[in-house]
Write a protein that holds these residues in place. Structure first.
Motif, PDB file in Angstrom:
ATOM      1  N   ASP A 465     -28.715  22.015  83.609  1.00 48.53           N
ATOM      2  CA  ASP A 465     -27.578  22.314  82.739  1.00 48.53           C
ATOM      3  C   ASP A 465     -27.946  22.089  81.273  1.00 48.53           C
ATOM      4  N   GLU A 466     -28.517  20.926  80.978  1.00 50.62           N
ATOM      5  CA  GLU A 466     -28.871  20.620  79.593  1.00 50.62           C
ATOM      6  C   GLU A 466     -30.013  21.495  79.092  1.00 50.62           C
ATOM      7  N   ALA A 467     -30.949  21.815  79.962  1.00 55.30           N
ATOM      8  CA  ALA A 467     -32.040  22.706  79.563  1.00 55.30           C
ATOM      9  C   ALA A 467     -31.506  24.082  79.211  1.00 55.30           C
ATOM     10  N   CYS A 468     -30.540  24.529  79.961  1.00 51.97           N
ATOM     11  CA  CYS A 468     -29.921  25.838  79.711  1.00 51.97           C
ATOM     12  C   CYS A 468     -29.303  25.884  78.315  1.00 51.97           C
ATOM     13  N   LEU A 469     -28.493  24.877  77.994  1.00 55.20           N
ATOM     14  CA  LEU A 469     -27.855  24.829  76.676  1.00 55.20           C
ATOM     15  C   LEU A 469     -28.893  24.710  75.556  1.00 55.20           C
ATOM     16  N   ALA A 470     -29.886  23.876  75.781  1.00 51.83           N
ATOM     17  CA  ALA A 470     -30.889  23.648  74.746  1.00 51.83           C
ATOM     18  C   ALA A 470     -31.657  24.926  74.425  1.00 51.83           C
ATOM     19  N   CYS A 471     -31.962  25.725  75.432  1.00 58.05           N
ATOM     20  CA  CYS A 471     -32.684  26.985  75.190  1.00 58.05           C
ATOM     21  C   CYS A 471     -31.855  27.929  74.339  1.00 58.05           C
ATOM     22  N   GLY A 472     -30.558  27.986  74.602  1.00 58.04           N
ATOM     23  CA  GLY A 472     -29.701  28.821  73.768  1.00 58.04           C
ATOM     24  C   GLY A 472     -29.677  28.355  72.327  1.00 58.04           C
ATOM     25  N   THR A 473     -29.644  27.047  72.123  1.00 57.09           N
ATOM     26  CA  THR A 473     -29.645  26.496  70.774  1.00 57.09           C
ATOM     27  C   THR A 473     -30.949  26.822  70.056  1.00 57.09           C
ATOM     28  N   PHE A 474     -32.058  26.770  70.775  1.00 55.12           N
ATOM     29  CA  PHE A 474     -33.350  27.106  70.173  1.00 55.12           C
ATOM     30  C   PHE A 474     -33.409  28.584  69.790  1.00 55.12           C
ATOM     31  N   CYS A 475     -32.825  29.438  70.609  1.00 51.17           N
ATOM     32  CA  CYS A 475     -32.821  30.866  70.265  1.00 51.17           C
ATOM     33  C   CYS A 475     -32.052  31.122  68.981  1.00 51.17           C
ATOM     34  N   LEU A 476     -30.980  30.373  68.766  1.00 52.41           N
ATOM     35  CA  LEU A 476     -30.227  30.522  67.522  1.00 52.41           C
ATOM     36  C   LEU A 476     -31.029  30.033  66.323  1.00 52.41           C
ATOM     37  N   ALA A 477     -31.740  28.914  66.498  1.00 51.41           N
ATOM     38  CA  ALA A 477     -32.449  28.312  65.379  1.00 51.41           C
ATOM     39  C   ALA A 477     -33.780  29.001  65.097  1.00 51.41           C
ATOM     40  N   TYR A 478     -34.507  29.398  66.147  1.00 52.91           N
ATOM     41  CA  TYR A 478     -35.830  29.998  65.993  1.00 52.91           C
ATOM     42  C   TYR A 478     -35.935  31.254  66.861  1.00 52.91           C
ATOM     43  N   PRO A 479     -35.242  32.315  66.495  1.00 50.98           N
ATOM     44  CA  PRO A 479     -35.225  33.516  67.349  1.00 50.98           C
ATOM     45  C   PRO A 479     -36.603  34.166  67.505  1.00 50.98           C
ATOM     46  N   GLN A 480     -37.391  34.192  66.455  1.00 47.97           N
ATOM     47  CA  GLN A 480     -38.699  34.841  66.550  1.00 47.97           C
ATOM     48  C   GLN A 480     -39.651  34.063  67.450  1.00 47.97           C
ATOM     49  N   GLU A 481     -39.662  32.751  67.293  1.00 47.46           N
ATOM     50  CA  GLU A 481     -40.556  31.936  68.113  1.00 47.46           C
ATOM     51  C   GLU A 481     -40.172  31.986  69.592  1.00 47.46           C
ATOM     52  N   CYS A 482     -38.890  32.174  69.888  1.00 46.08           N
ATOM     53  CA  CYS A 482     -38.421  32.169  71.277  1.00 46.08           C
ATOM     54  C   CYS A 482     -38.491  33.562  71.931  1.00 46.08           C
ATOM     55  N   GLU A 483     -38.672  34.587  71.145  1.00 46.18           N
ATOM     56  CA  GLU A 483     -38.598  35.943  71.687  1.00 46.18           C
ATOM     57  C   GLU A 483     -39.618  36.225  72.789  1.00 46.18           C
ATOM     58  N   PRO A 484     -40.853  35.700  72.726  1.00 43.36           N
ATOM     59  CA  PRO A 484     -41.800  35.983  73.828  1.00 43.36           C
ATOM     60  C   PRO A 484     -41.319  35.485  75.189  1.00 43.36           C
ATOM     61  N   GLU A 485     -40.481  34.469  75.214  1.00 47.21           N
ATOM     62  CA  GLU A 485     -39.972  33.928  76.485  1.00 47.21           C
ATOM     63  C   GLU A 485     -38.575  34.437  76.809  1.00 47.21           C
ATOM     64  N   LEU A 486     -38.112  35.457  76.087  1.00 49.15           N
ATOM     65  CA  LEU A 486     -36.722  35.869  76.233  1.00 49.15           C
ATOM     66  C   LEU A 486     -36.425  36.432  77.625  1.00 49.15           C
ATOM     67  N   ASN A 487     -37.332  37.188  78.175  1.00 46.99           N
ATOM     68  CA  ASN A 487     -37.093  37.742  79.517  1.00 46.99           C
ATOM     69  C   ASN A 487     -36.951  36.630  80.564  1.00 46.99           C
TER      70      ASN A 487
END
Length: 797
Positions: A465-487
């Protein structure tokens, strides 16, 4: 036995079953009748000890414990006489820092006048008591050993107190010699226990060979408390009496770091805490022991904190948190009093200790969590105008913190993994969304994201549950860095949107909402595809009667010989998982997902879409129009209307909890014109007394009706109800809720209660519960907009 007062201890001794010897009961009765300032009182204590010192096999520990308790109380009163100080008590830290100080002995101070001719009697009494302490230093009963430690400290306190006047100098020296002799015996016992062979390591002499990671460790724990008591009593003079401090520190470090028993580790931490207090009381004379970067004591404290702040036992972690605060506040107060600017005392320890201090603010144990919050405020909010804030220090040590968080995300303890995910989310929320400090965290985003993705595979659902929320927060803060793992992230989010746990479904919806804000129309299109696919799933739920559902729940065979779980164990349900494991479906014991749960997750997703994409400041390409939303809401009503399975009431409960938030996000006019009417029939049917709906569903429906009526106007809401029985039901529900509100106090809500409970008192607020924000507002980052998701989250500050 009741040791809350001398009277109750003696009464417990008399009532003890099986009964004690008549001689012991007679002495206890005499002690009850004898005031403490009577010269016969110490003699009776000595008789109590002597009456139990025979060679019979029936020697009982209770008279020893009561005698030691009475001795400590008596010595305290004598100490107060010589010191004439209402704060002269000796409170040894044995039960934890949250136990309030006992001042009852001060409020009933007894005037015990010690004349010159009585000094000899007092010395003889203390000599007798010291002998008893030496005799029972390694008693098999831990309560006796703990009281011995208390007497050790109180006796030393008396010796120090009597040195203030010329008439008692000789007595003071004799008492001090007694204390030093006993202290040396304690040290010898301490070193003997430390050096015990491997054949006894891990086992308790008093527990018949049982593994001893949960109970006392012979006399080692109480030896440490005896040392701590002596240090607390003698204050900074202790360092004059201690001839080999380095040897003692090495032994204490071994107890704190290596020893298997949690009580011993906590007791060792307490000794270090008492040493710091003694240094502070030296008025700066001994501060070099803390300030010198090469100091042995300082290095031991830092090494102990590095390990024990991450201990697997909350008791040890709490003791370490206390030591950490005492260590830092001692240096900071000295810095302020001397008006010096050498911050190397503090900052040199930050790479090791700051990550652990940050993580403990999310630890599950409330004592550790709240204490760590307060420590953070004390250290970094002492001066509101100070430019050196906690946020700056965290940003400067982002590398050390990120590495530690990643390590804790792979810890064996599921509670630690959950806290690590929350702490990682805080980094993204506070550091990542700060224009000033975002670049400090950027090099570590990929590593942190991989740690969160690993936690997506965890068999403990709170971690997922917490990992799920944290990943969303990271996508908001660092969208470019997270994009390779988006799928990968999208696959995990949509899978958790249909999870068996409702809070996991909700937080998956929140994370998808974050992803839409981060990646725009492309992500919105993918989310809408999932929403349209899963929303009607409740219609596919197999039919089941309520009777059949109850029969399965009460089937004994289904609950026999099954795996047992513990909230603190590492049972299969709570393993980390790892390569090849794909989350909750890989638990050894689980149940299959139900189709209705997919619809339930979609309700949360609709809420997130409305709250994020229907406001005036939404980007035009993301704006959710009625042309898109109306078919979705129509399908939502059809899916939630089903009643052919018992959990349908749970589905409607979710709808009623979220519909007011959806309505407020859409706006009064838009919701009233296009969407209100489609929900009214189902809402009133749920509130009908003949519906036989669950109480949770009825309560949620009543709260929903009240909030919608407040939004659009009660007259308008009632006018939309087409049937007379619906209007009567609405009036009845409003009367009941009015009475309910009057019976609940408007203030005094527990911070640990359900977050949505506050909505009843704030019906006009658009938002629900704020997202986590662990660093305080004074840290230099403006508060982020409030999110509508995350009822299960705990706000850090």
């Amino acid at each position: 036995m009741d040791f809350s007062s001398s009277e109750r201890a003696l009464e417990s001794l008399i009532r003890r079953q099986p009964p004690l010897d008549d001689s012991i009961q007679e002495i206890a009765s005499s002690l009850l009748k004898t005031p403490m300032n009577d010269e016969a009182f110490p003699s009776l204590i000595m008789k109590l000890f002597d009456s139990n010192n025979d060679e019979k096999d029936t020697i009982r520990w209770e008279p020893l414990a009561v005698g030691l308790h009475l001795t400590a109380s008596y010595l305290l009163q004598v100490t107060l006489h010589f010191q004439n100080d209402e704060k002269a008590s000796l409170q040894v830290y044995q039960e934890g820092p949250r136990v309030p100080q006992d001042s009852s002995s001060h409020s009933n101070k007894i005037d015990i006048a010690i004349q010159d001719m009585d000094q000899k009697s007092l010395i003889e009494f203390c000599a007798f008591i010291i002998g008893q302490c030496q005799l029972h230093l390694e008693h098999k009963e831990p309560r006796v050993r703990s009281l011995v430690a208390k007497v050790v400290g109180q006796h030393a306190k008396l010796a120090i107190s009597t040195s203030t006047t010329a008439s008692t100098q000789k007595m003071s020296q004799e008492l001090l010699n007694q204390s030093l002799d006993l202290y040396q015996k304690i040290e010898i016992s301490f070193y003997n226990h430390i050096s015990s062979g491997p054949e006894t390591q891990g086992k308790s002499k008093a527990s018949s060979g049982a593994l001893d990671d949960t109970t006392g460790w012979r006399a080692l724990e109480t030896n440490l408390y005896g040392i701590g008591s002596f240090i607390q009593a003698t204050s900074y003079k202790y360092f004059e009496y201690q001839s080999n401090l380095e040897k003692l520190l090495e032994a204490i470090k071994e107890c704190c770091i290596v020893h298997v028993n949690r009580h011993v580790r906590a007791a060792g931490i307490n000794v270090l805490e008492q040493m710091i207090h003694a240094i502070v009381n030296s008025s700066g004379e001994c501060m070099d022991m803390l300030l010198d970067l090469e100091s042995n004591l300082r290095n031991v404290i830092v090494q102990v904190l590095k390990v024990t702040l991450a201990d697997n036992w909350s008791q040890v972690r709490m003791a370490a948190s206390v030591l950490c605060r005492v260590f830092y506040t001692a240096m900071m107060e000295y810095q302020e009093s001397k008006n010096v600017e050498n911050e190397e005392w503090l900052t040199s320890t930050f790479p090791m200790l700051l990550p652990r201090m940050c993580l403990n603010r999310f630890y599950l144990a409330q004592g550790v969590k709240l204490y760590s919050h307060e420590t953070w405020r004390i250290l970094f909010d002492r001066k509101k105008s100070d430019q050196h804030t906690g946020l700056m220090y965290v940003a400067q040590h982002a590398g050390a913190i990120a590495r530690y968080y990643c390590k804790m995300a792979d810890a064996d303890n599921h509670v630690v993994r959950e806290a690590a995910c929350q702490a990682i989310a805080e980094l993204a929320n506070k550091i990542g969304r700060s224009e000033e400090y975002a670049e400090y965290l950027a090099p570590y985003v990929v590593t942190l994201l991989q740690a969160l993705i690993m936690c997506f595979h965890d068999e403990s659902w709170p971690v997922r549950d917490e990992a799920c929320l944290a990943c969303g927060t990271f996508c908001l803060a660092y969208p470019q860095e997270c994009e390779p793992e988006l799928n990968t992230l999208f696959s995990r989010w949509t899978e958790q949107l249909t999870d068996q746990i409702w809070s996991v479904r909700e937080d998956a919806a929140v994370a998808l909402g974050d992803a839409i804000e981060a990646y725009g129309p492309s992500m919105l299109e993918k989310v809408m595809t999932v929403l349209k696919r899963d929303l009607p799933s409740a219609k596919k739920q197999p039919a089941m009667s309520r009777e059949e559902y109850k029969r399965r729940q009460n089937d004994i065979d289904s609950h026999t010989n099954s795996q047992l779980y513990s909230c603190g164990s590492l049972a299969p349900k709570l393993r980390k998982g790892g390569a090849g494991r794909i989350g909750c479906s890989d638990c050894l014991i689980t149940r299959e997902k139900a189709p209705w749960e997919a619809t339930d997750g979609c309700i949360y997703l609709i809420r997130e879409l409305c709250c994020r994409l229907c406001s005036a400041d939404t980007k035009p390409e993301l704006l959710l129009s009625d042309e898109t939303l109306l078919p979705i809401m129509t399908e939502l009503v059809d899916a939630c209307r089903v009643k052919h399975f018992p959990q349908s009431d749970d589905l409607r409960t979710t709808l009623w909890k979220n519909l007011p938030l959806i309505a407020k996000a859409l706006g009064k006019q838009r919701f009233k014109r296009n969407y209100l009417q489609m929900f009214l029939e189902m809402l009133m049917d749920n509130l009908d007394e003949k519906s036989h709906a669950t109480q949770l569903s009825v309560h949620a429906a009543g709260q929903c009706a009240e909030e919608l009526a407040n939004l659009v106007g009660r007259g308008i809401f009632k006018g939309r109800l087409e049937e007379d029985w619906q209007q009567e039901t609405f009036e009845r529900v409003m009367r009941e809720r009015s009475q309910m509100t009057k019976s609940i106090p408007a203030e005094g809500f527990s911070p640990f209660g359900p977050a949505e409970a506050t909505l009843a008192f704030n019906p006009n607020e658009v938002s629900a519960v704020p997202r986590p924000a662990a660093f305080p507002a004074s840290a230099g980052v403006p508060s982020q907009p409030v999110s509508t998701g995350g009822f299960g989250m705990t706000e850090s500050f």
